[in-house]
Write a protein that holds these residues in place. Structure first.
Motif, PDB file in Angstrom:
ATOM      1  N   ILE A  18     -28.941   1.976  34.389  1.00 15.06           N
ATOM      2  CA  ILE A  18     -29.541   1.553  33.126  1.00 15.06           C
ATOM      3  C   ILE A  18     -29.787   2.752  32.210  1.00 15.06           C
ATOM      4  O   ILE A  18     -30.138   2.586  31.050  1.00 15.06           O
ATOM      5  N   GLY A  19     -29.586   3.966  32.752  1.00 19.90           N
ATOM      6  CA  GLY A  19     -29.815   5.169  31.961  1.00 19.90           C
ATOM      7  C   GLY A  19     -28.734   5.405  30.927  1.00 19.90           C
ATOM      8  O   GLY A  19     -29.014   5.606  29.742  1.00 19.90           O
ATOM      9  N   SER A  20     -27.469   5.369  31.367  1.00 22.27           N
ATOM     10  CA  SER A  20     -26.346   5.581  30.451  1.00 22.27           C
ATOM     11  C   SER A  20     -25.456   4.359  30.355  1.00 22.27           C
ATOM     12  O   SER A  20     -24.436   4.375  29.667  1.00 22.27           O
ATOM     13  N   GLY A  21     -25.827   3.289  31.043  1.00 23.08           N
ATOM     14  CA  GLY A  21     -25.035   2.069  31.037  1.00 23.08           C
ATOM     15  C   GLY A  21     -25.542   1.059  30.029  1.00 23.08           C
ATOM     16  O   GLY A  21     -26.405   1.348  29.202  1.00 23.08           O
ATOM     17  N   THR A  22     -25.011  -0.162  30.119  1.00 21.44           N
ATOM     18  CA  THR A  22     -25.391  -1.237  29.207  1.00 21.44           C
ATOM     19  C   THR A  22     -25.797  -2.470  30.002  1.00 21.44           C
ATOM     20  O   THR A  22     -25.469  -2.595  31.195  1.00 21.44           O
ATOM     21  N   VAL A  23     -26.480  -3.381  29.327  1.00 20.90           N
ATOM     22  CA  VAL A  23     -26.858  -4.632  29.968  1.00 20.90           C
ATOM     23  C   VAL A  23     -25.609  -5.407  30.382  1.00 20.90           C
ATOM     24  O   VAL A  23     -25.547  -5.970  31.483  1.00 20.90           O
ATOM     25  N   GLN A  24     -24.605  -5.428  29.532  1.00 12.89           N
ATOM     26  CA  GLN A  24     -23.367  -6.138  29.846  1.00 12.89           C
ATOM     27  C   GLN A  24     -22.705  -5.545  31.083  1.00 12.89           C
ATOM     28  O   GLN A  24     -22.230  -6.277  31.960  1.00 12.89           O
ATOM     29  N   GLU A  25     -22.671  -4.229  31.168  1.00 11.40           N
ATOM     30  CA  GLU A  25     -22.059  -3.561  32.318  1.00 11.40           C
ATOM     31  C   GLU A  25     -22.770  -3.944  33.605  1.00 11.40           C
ATOM     32  O   GLU A  25     -22.139  -4.254  34.626  1.00 11.40           O
ATOM     33  N   ALA A  26     -24.103  -3.935  33.577  1.00 14.38           N
ATOM     34  CA  ALA A  26     -24.883  -4.277  34.763  1.00 14.38           C
ATOM     35  C   ALA A  26     -24.685  -5.740  35.147  1.00 14.38           C
ATOM     36  O   ALA A  26     -24.493  -6.075  36.328  1.00 14.38           O
ATOM     37  N   ALA A  27     -24.721  -6.621  34.149  1.00 19.46           N
ATOM     38  CA  ALA A  27     -24.568  -8.050  34.412  1.00 19.46           C
ATOM     39  C   ALA A  27     -23.201  -8.351  35.009  1.00 19.46           C
ATOM     40  O   ALA A  27     -23.074  -9.150  35.959  1.00 19.46           O
ATOM     41  N   GLN A  28     -22.174  -7.718  34.487  1.00 18.17           N
ATOM     42  CA  GLN A  28     -20.825  -7.971  34.988  1.00 18.17           C
ATOM     43  C   GLN A  28     -20.618  -7.389  36.381  1.00 18.17           C
ATOM     44  O   GLN A  28     -19.843  -7.935  37.176  1.00 18.17           O
TER      45      GLN A  28
ATOM     46  N   VAL B 288     -37.340  -2.473  29.243  1.00 15.41           N
ATOM     47  CA  VAL B 288     -35.946  -2.323  29.657  1.00 15.41           C
ATOM     48  C   VAL B 288     -35.696  -3.121  30.935  1.00 15.41           C
ATOM     49  O   VAL B 288     -34.694  -3.848  31.057  1.00 15.41           O
ATOM     50  N   TYR B 289     -36.621  -3.016  31.881  1.00 14.95           N
ATOM     51  CA  TYR B 289     -36.487  -3.764  33.130  1.00 14.95           C
ATOM     52  C   TYR B 289     -36.423  -5.269  32.860  1.00 14.95           C
ATOM     53  O   TYR B 289     -35.572  -5.985  33.409  1.00 14.95           O
ATOM     54  N   ARG B 290     -37.334  -5.761  32.021  1.00 12.21           N
ATOM     55  CA  ARG B 290     -37.369  -7.198  31.733  1.00 12.21           C
ATOM     56  C   ARG B 290     -36.043  -7.660  31.123  1.00 12.21           C
ATOM     57  O   ARG B 290     -35.538  -8.744  31.428  1.00 12.21           O
ATOM     58  N   ARG B 291     -35.471  -6.832  30.278  1.00 15.16           N
ATOM     59  CA  ARG B 291     -34.208  -7.186  29.641  1.00 15.16           C
ATOM     60  C   ARG B 291     -33.070  -7.240  30.661  1.00 15.16           C
ATOM     61  O   ARG B 291     -32.320  -8.219  30.720  1.00 15.16           O
TER      62      ARG B 291
ATOM     63  N   SER C 138     -33.194  -7.432  33.968  1.00 16.07           N
ATOM     64  CA  SER C 138     -33.384  -8.422  35.022  1.00 16.07           C
ATOM     65  C   SER C 138     -33.056  -9.827  34.543  1.00 16.07           C
ATOM     66  O   SER C 138     -32.681 -10.695  35.341  1.00 16.07           O
ATOM     67  N   THR C 139     -33.181 -10.069  33.235  1.00 14.82           N
ATOM     68  CA  THR C 139     -32.838 -11.374  32.674  1.00 14.82           C
ATOM     69  C   THR C 139     -31.350 -11.675  32.822  1.00 14.82           C
ATOM     70  O   THR C 139     -30.949 -12.802  33.134  1.00 14.82           O
ATOM     71  N   TYR C 140     -30.524 -10.663  32.608  1.00 15.93           N
ATOM     72  CA  TYR C 140     -29.077 -10.866  32.588  1.00 15.93           C
ATOM     73  C   TYR C 140     -28.394 -10.604  33.928  1.00 15.93           C
ATOM     74  O   TYR C 140     -27.214 -10.941  34.095  1.00 15.93           O
ATOM     75  N   MET C 141     -29.134 -10.015  34.866  1.00 15.53           N
ATOM     76  CA  MET C 141     -28.577  -9.831  36.206  1.00 15.53           C
ATOM     77  C   MET C 141     -28.893 -11.093  36.999  1.00 15.53           C
ATOM     78  O   MET C 141     -29.907 -11.184  37.690  1.00 15.53           O
ATOM     79  N   ARG C 142     -28.016 -12.073  36.886  1.00 14.89           N
ATOM     80  CA  ARG C 142     -28.312 -13.433  37.323  1.00 14.89           C
ATOM     81  C   ARG C 142     -27.941 -13.690  38.785  1.00 14.89           C
ATOM     82  O   ARG C 142     -26.996 -13.099  39.313  1.00 14.89           O
ATOM     83  N   ASN C 143     -28.692 -14.603  39.381  1.00 17.78           N
ATOM     84  CA  ASN C 143     -28.314 -15.107  40.701  1.00 17.78           C
ATOM     85  C   ASN C 143     -27.053 -15.946  40.566  1.00 17.78           C
ATOM     86  O   ASN C 143     -26.887 -16.683  39.592  1.00 17.78           O
TER      87      ASN C 143
END
Length: 361
Positions: A152-162, A213-216, A218-223
């Motif tokens: 989450i430091g140099s990445g994006t929400v989309q990258e983490a979610a995917q 940042v965590y709340r954001r 964690s929302t997109y890192m879905r089960n």
């Protein structure tokens, strides 16, 4: 070692002694082995594989073409050691490295993967031949629960979610891409760290900012169907109780399943961390004292967690701990090579003993 007949002789002697003193009044001793009803989690014996020094490359992974005996690129001796240790959980890819790591660089044809400069640990150039498939396959081969640390430091929400979808989705575009890279069935993933040391190498964030940042993320890192994540927030370092208090207030139970804590044992009087092998009795006992100091530190963090979470739904995840000394002279700068001694074993034993005491959290 006593021979069997010697052991039997000792046992017989004990029986005779008990008979001889049977008439003598003695104090009553009551053993209560189950006084603490909580179960000690085997996960506290987990391991950590960061791209640091020879931990991953050369240590675990050598590639299938290596003259070192290997199975699908994993060193046979390392693989057998992991199995023999019955490692319950393995955290990867970091550490500080995790917030510089972009997972798409480590999938697909190994010959076409881009190279990476490891800016955190020695400026080593890596070829990304050890990536997502190699990590999860290793966990399957060794019977280990994977613990993924997300950038989450140099990445994006989309990258983490995917990334989560690529690993765990049974169908859809990310699952199709995974299948095209050789893995049709999804892997199981429970433990997921959202950032690492976000107060330092993971972004130099304030706890108030990181909470959002965590709340954001964690929302997109879905089960995904058949896979439920255990989301772990990047927690405090040592005595930073404000960080724990802030996250419990701003995130709290319900949004996070675990909160991490990092605590390293080193004794520094001169600006260095001291030698791993050259120390006197004073330094030895000071090191053990610093190791035991983790108990009051844990108590304070736990008390802050208890205020917002009296039912203890959020786990305290101490996912980095142990000794940290100066690099051994002559070793590769930035690779943090330290020779282990019995002092390190004593620190480990004392620390794990403390963890057992707080198994409810």
């Amino acid at each position: 070692m006593l021979q069997l007949k010697e052991i039997l002789s000792v046992a017989a002697g004990l029986c005779l002694s008990a008979t001889a003193f049977a008439a003598t009044p003695v104090s009553k001793v009551v053993l209560q082995p189950s006084e603490n009803p909580d179960t000690v989690s085997r996960m506290i014996y987990g391991q950590f594989a960061e791209h640091l020094g020879a931990c991953v490359y050369e240590g675990i992974w050598v590639g299938e073409d290596s003259p070192i005996p290997n199975t699908r690129g994993y060193r046979n001796d390392a693989l057998e050691a992991l199995r023999e240790l019955k490692v319950p959980v393995l955290r990867w890819p970091g550490g500080c490295f995790a917030d510089d790591y972009h997972w798409r660089d480590g999938i697909g044809d190994p010959a076409k993967r881009p190279t990476l400069i490891n800016n955190n640990w020695g400026g080593t150039q890596e070829d990304n031949s050890f990536g997502t498939h190699e990590f999860f396959d290793l966990c399957e081969l060794a019977g280990i629960e994977p613990y993924l640390s997300v950038n989450i430091g140099s990445g994006t929400v989309q990258e983490a979610a995917q990334w989560i979808e690529y690993v765990t989705a049974p169908n859809g575009p990310m699952a199709a891409e995974r299948a095209a890279n050789g893995r049709k069935e999804p892997w199981k993933l429970k433990y997921t760290g959202i950032g690492n040391e976000s107060w330092g190498c993971g972004g130099s964030m304030r706890p108030e900012y990181y909470s959002d940042v965590y709340r954001r993320y964690s929302t997109y890192m879905r089960n995904q169907p058949g896979n439920k994540l255990y989301r772990i927030a990047s927690g405090a370092s040592d005595y930073d109780f404000h960080w724990t208090e802030t996250l419990m207030n701003r995130v709290g139970p319900g949004r996070m399943d675990g909160l991490s804590l990092h605590y390293y044992t080193c004794v520094s009087w001169t600006g260095s961390k001291g030698s791993a092998t050259d120390f006197d009795n004073d330094v030895y006992y000071s090191t053990l004292g610093k190791a035991l100091e983790i108990e009051p530190v844990l108590r304070r963090h736990i008390s802050l967690m208890d205020e917002k979470d009296p039912k203890k739904k959020v786990g305290l995840i101490v996912d980095e701990w142990g000794t940290w000394f100066d690099e051994e002279p002559g070793s590769v700068p930035g690779h943090l090579y330290q020779q282990n001694t019995m002092r390190d074993a004593m620190v480990a034993a004392l620390t794990l003993n403390v963890f057992h005491k707080y198994s409810d959290r």
